[in-house]
Design an enzyme around this catalytic site. Structure first.
Site, mmCIF file in Angstrom:
data_model
loop_
_atom_site.group_PDB
_atom_site.id
_atom_site.type_symbol
_atom_site.label_atom_id
_atom_site.label_comp_id
_atom_site.label_asym_id
_atom_site.label_seq_id
_atom_site.Cartn_x
_atom_site.Cartn_y
_atom_site.Cartn_z
ATOM 1 N N LYS A 196 26.774 -4.634 -14.669
ATOM 2 C CA LYS A 196 26.311 -5.047 -13.335
ATOM 3 C C LYS A 196 25.651 -3.855 -12.677
ATOM 4 C CE LYS A 196 26.616 -8.689 -10.603
ATOM 5 N NZ LYS A 196 26.833 -10.096 -10.978
ATOM 6 N N LYS A 247 25.178 -7.259 -20.102
ATOM 7 C CA LYS A 247 24.428 -8.331 -19.437
ATOM 8 C C LYS A 247 25.069 -8.585 -18.087
ATOM 9 C CE LYS A 247 21.255 -11.439 -19.244
ATOM 10 N NZ LYS A 247 20.874 -10.765 -17.970
ATOM 11 N N SER A 262 20.781 -17.136 -18.894
ATOM 12 C CA SER A 262 20.085 -15.866 -19.114
ATOM 13 C C SER A 262 20.078 -15.528 -20.601
ATOM 14 C CB SER A 262 20.792 -14.736 -18.371
ATOM 15 O OG SER A 262 20.349 -14.651 -17.040
ATOM 16 N N GLY A 274 19.140 -11.166 -11.852
ATOM 17 C CA GLY A 274 19.308 -11.179 -10.404
ATOM 18 C C GLY A 274 20.759 -11.391 -9.989
ATOM 19 N N ASP A 275 20.998 -11.244 -8.710
ATOM 20 C CA ASP A 275 22.275 -11.571 -8.058
ATOM 21 C C ASP A 275 21.894 -11.652 -6.572
ATOM 22 O OD1 ASP A 275 25.384 -11.585 -8.849
ATOM 23 O OD2 ASP A 275 25.251 -10.600 -6.916
ATOM 24 N N LYS A 330 33.642 -13.332 -18.028
ATOM 25 C CA LYS A 330 32.756 -14.480 -17.837
ATOM 26 C C LYS A 330 31.831 -14.625 -19.049
ATOM 27 C CE LYS A 330 30.415 -14.268 -13.985
ATOM 28 N NZ LYS A 330 29.435 -14.274 -12.877
ATOM 29 N N ASN A 333 20.212 -19.000 -4.018
ATOM 30 C CA ASN A 333 19.934 -19.724 -5.236
ATOM 31 C C ASN A 333 21.087 -20.609 -5.715
ATOM 32 O OD1 ASN A 333 17.999 -19.902 -7.273
ATOM 33 N ND2 ASN A 333 19.309 -18.669 -8.595
ATOM 34 N N GLN A 350 32.307 -9.746 -15.048
ATOM 35 C CA GLN A 350 31.231 -10.167 -15.943
ATOM 36 C C GLN A 350 31.659 -10.097 -17.418
ATOM 37 O OE1 GLN A 350 28.096 -10.580 -13.942
ATOM 38 N NE2 GLN A 350 27.585 -11.971 -15.610
ATOM 39 N N THR A 394 23.041 -21.558 -12.316
ATOM 40 C CA THR A 394 24.373 -21.210 -11.788
ATOM 41 C C THR A 394 24.916 -22.368 -10.953
ATOM 42 O OG1 THR A 394 23.572 -18.940 -11.665
ATOM 43 C CG2 THR A 394 25.714 -19.383 -10.668
HETATM 44 N N1 GLU Z 1 24.392 -12.429 -11.337
HETATM 45 C C1 GLU Z 1 24.755 -13.554 -12.138
HETATM 46 C C2 GLU Z 1 26.241 -13.520 -12.417
HETATM 47 O O1 GLU Z 1 26.999 -13.111 -11.570
HETATM 48 C C3 GLU Z 1 23.876 -13.717 -13.358
HETATM 49 C C4 GLU Z 1 23.851 -12.557 -14.315
HETATM 50 C C5 GLU Z 1 22.813 -12.692 -15.422
HETATM 51 O O2 GLU Z 1 22.139 -13.712 -15.498
HETATM 52 O O3 GLU Z 1 22.717 -11.731 -16.201
HETATM 53 O O4 GLU Z 1 26.721 -13.946 -13.432
#
Ligand code: GLU
Length: 450
Positions: free
Chosen positions: A125, A89, A382, A164-165, A113, A239, A110, A208
Site C-alpha cells: 500500500k 499489490k 486489478s 487507486g484508493d 485480502k 468510487n 491487503q 469494489t
Molecule cells: N485500494 C483498493 C483496495 O483497498 C484496490 C487495490 C488494488 O486494486 O490494487 O483493495
C-alpha cells in the site's frame, strides 16, 4: 496465548503511535489463536513476527509547485508488506489523514485480502498526505509527476503494482502512468485502474462496489434471504459507494443514503444515481448540491453528527454498506443499527468498523462481511487487469463480471467453511483471517527463511 500477546506488545514498542496498525494486527492475531493451538509449527517458524513486519518501507519527500508559484512539500509512502504470494499489490491513498501508520494498517489488511482472492498477488500500500480537494488539474498533475519521479524505481509489473484508493482515481492514475512511461520508456502494466483506451480493464472502476454487493448477496443467500427489496444504507460518495449503489438498484434493492466529508444525504425514495455521478465524477462538488435537484431529500451536515458516530448509521434500514473510510462506524452506531433491525453489513471500505462495533455484530450473529473479504473485488479485478496487460488483451465486461462474481462467491465460501471448521459458523471475521493467514503463512514456510 502468550505468543499472540507478546508479539502485539513488542509491535507497540517497536512501531510507536501506529494506532490503526495495532487495531488491524490485533484483530487478525486474536482470530488466529485457535489456529495456533492446532498448529504450533507456525510459532517455530516465527510466522507472526515475520508477517507483522513489512518486507520494505519506502518514505520520500514530494516537492511540487502550486498554481500561485509556491513550493509545497508532502510525504510519500510505499509499504511493500508481503510478497509470498506474488508481486506487491495495493492502492495509493492521497488524503491529509495519511501517515506511515495508516499505510501500514492498509498494507497489512491487503496481504490477507489479496490471499483470499486466490490470485497470485502479495500485499502492499502507499500514498501521501497530499489533499487533492480544491486543487486544480495542473496541481494534481505536477504532484503526481513528482510522486512518480521517486516511486518509479521501486515498482514494476512483476515486482509492485500500485492502483487507486481514496483520492486516487482515473485522473491521478493517468498522470502517474504518463510519468512512469516518460521516466522508464516502458509501456507496461505497472499500475491498475488505467483508462480503458490505454490498458485498463473494463469493469475495474465498478468492481469494489459491485463485489461488496455480491458478497452481501452471498451472505444473505446462505441464510435463505435475498438482497431484492431491501432498503440499504451506503456511506461515502466515491468510487466504491457509487458502484455499490448502482449494483443495488440492478438487484432490486433501494439505497437511501450516501455521504461525503461535509455531510450525509438521506433520500427515502432512493438516491438519484445519475445526479450523484454528475456531482462526484464530473463536477467534484459537495453533496449539499444534491438538494438543488431534490429538495425533498434531507442533508445532515457533518457538524450535526452524533458525538459517537455517523449520521448514516442512525437511519433505519435492512442492510448497511460502509464505503467511506476506517473507523467510520462506532460502537454507538453499531448499537443503533442493531436496534433498528439491520441484518446484514458488507464493508466496501477498509476497516470501517471499530473493534467494539465488530464485537457487537459478531455477538448479534448478523451477516457481517469484513472489508478484507467483502471489498476484495477491487483488487481481484486489478489482478485481472494485470493478466490482460501481460497477454496484451482486453476482455469484455461479461467475462470480467463473471470472474468477479465467481471470485466473490469463492471468498465467501472460504470464509464460511473456515469459520465452520473452527466451530464458529457465522463468524466470517474469524473465517477470513484464518483462511487468508493460512495461505500466506504456509507459502512463507515453503519459501524458507527470506
Ligand atoms: N485500494 C483498493 C483496495 O483497498 C484496490 C487495490 C488494488 O486494486 O490494487 O483493495
Amino acid at each position: 496465548m502468550p505468543y499472540v500477546h507478546d508479539t502485539l506488545e513488542r509491535l507497540k514498542k517497536s512501531s510507536p503511535a501506529q494506532t490503526e496498525f495495532y487495531q488491524a494486527a490485533e484483530e487478525v492475531l486474536e482470530c488466529l489463536r485457535p489456529l495456533f493451538e492446532r498448529s504450533p509449527h507456525y510459532h517455530d517458524h516465527s510466522i507472526i513476527e515475520r508477517i507483522v513486519e513489512p518486507e520494505r518501507q519506502i518514505m520520500f519527500r514530494i516537492c511540487w509547485t502550486d498554481d500561485a508559484g509556491k513550493v509545497q512539500v508532502n510525504k510519500g509512502y510505499r509499504v511493500q508488506f508481503n510478497s509470498a504470494l506474488g508481486p506487491y499489490k495495493g492502492g495509493l491513498r492521497f488524503h491529509p489523514s495519511v501517515t506511515s501508520g495508516i499505510i501500514k494498517f492498509l498494507g497489512f489488511e491487503q496481504i490477507f485480502k489479496n490471499a483470499l482472492t486466490g490470485l497470485p498477488i502479495g500485499g502492499g500500500k502507499g500514498g501521501s498526505d497530499f489533499d487533492p480537494k480544491g486543487k486544480s488539474d495542473g496541481e494534481i498533475m505536477r504532484f503526481c509527476q513528482s510522486f512518480m519521479t521517486e516511486l518509479y524505481r521501486h515498482i514494476g509489473p512483476t515486482t509492485d503494482v500500485p492502483a487507486g484508493d481514496i483520492g486516487v482515481g482515473a485522473r491521478e492514475i493517468g498522470y502517474l502512468y504518463g510519468q512512469y512511461k516518460r521516466l522508464t520508456g516502458r509501456y507496461e502494466g505497472v499500475l491498475t485502474g488505467k483508462g480503458l483506451d490505454w490498458g485498463g480493464s473494463i469493469g475495474r472502476k465498478e468492481a469494489t462496489g459491485y463485489g461488496a454487493v455480491y458478497f452481501a448477496q452471498n451472505m444473505l443467500q446462505a441464510r435463505g434471504e435475498s438482497i431484492e427489496g431491501k432498503t440499504c444504507l451506503v456511506s461515502g460518495a466515491g468510487n466504491v459507494a457509487i458502484y455499490t449503489i448502482e449494483k443495488l438498484y440492478e438487484l432490486g434493492a433501494t439505497p437511501i443514503t450516501c455521504s461525503d466529508s461535509r455531510g450525509t444525504i438521506h433520500d427515502p425514495r432512493g438516491i438519484d444515481l445519475d445526479l450523484l455521478k454528475e456531482l462526484k465524477e464530473v463536477k467534484r462538488a459537495s453533496l449539499e448540491e444534491y438538494l438543488a435537484n431534490h429538495p425533498e431529500a434531507s442533508y445532515i451536515p457533518a457538524n450535526d453528527y452524533p458525538a459517537d458516530g455517523h449520521a448514516v448509521w442512525r437511519i433505519p434500514a435492512d442492510v448497511a454498506f460502509p464505503c467511506a473510510t476506517q473507523n467510520e462506524l462506532t460502537d454507538g452506531d453499531a448499537e443503533t443499527l442493531l436496534g433498528n433491525g439491520v441484518t446484514c453489513i458488507s464493508e466496501g471500505a477498509n476497516m470501517p468498523s471499530t473493534a467494539a462495533a465488530v464485537d457487537r455484530f459478531l455477538d448479534a450473529k448478523i451477516a457481517y462481511g469484513p472489508g478484507k473479504a467483502a471489498n476484495a473485488g477491487g483488487v481481484a479485478t486489478s489482478q485481472l487487469e494485470m493478466a490482460q496487460n501481460s497477454s496484451m488483451q482486453q476482455w469484455p465486461l461479461e467475462k470480467v463480471d463473471a470472474k468477479l462474481k465467481e471470485i466473490m462467491a469463492n471468498i465467501h465460501q472460504q470464509c464460511a467453511d473456515t469459520a465452520e471448521e473452527f466451530g464458529e459458523p457465522t463468524n466470517l471475521v474469524l473465517g477470513a483471517n484464518i483462511a487468508g493467514f493460512r495461505k500466506v503463512a504456509d507459502t512463507m514456510i515453503d519459501q524458507g527463511v527470506v
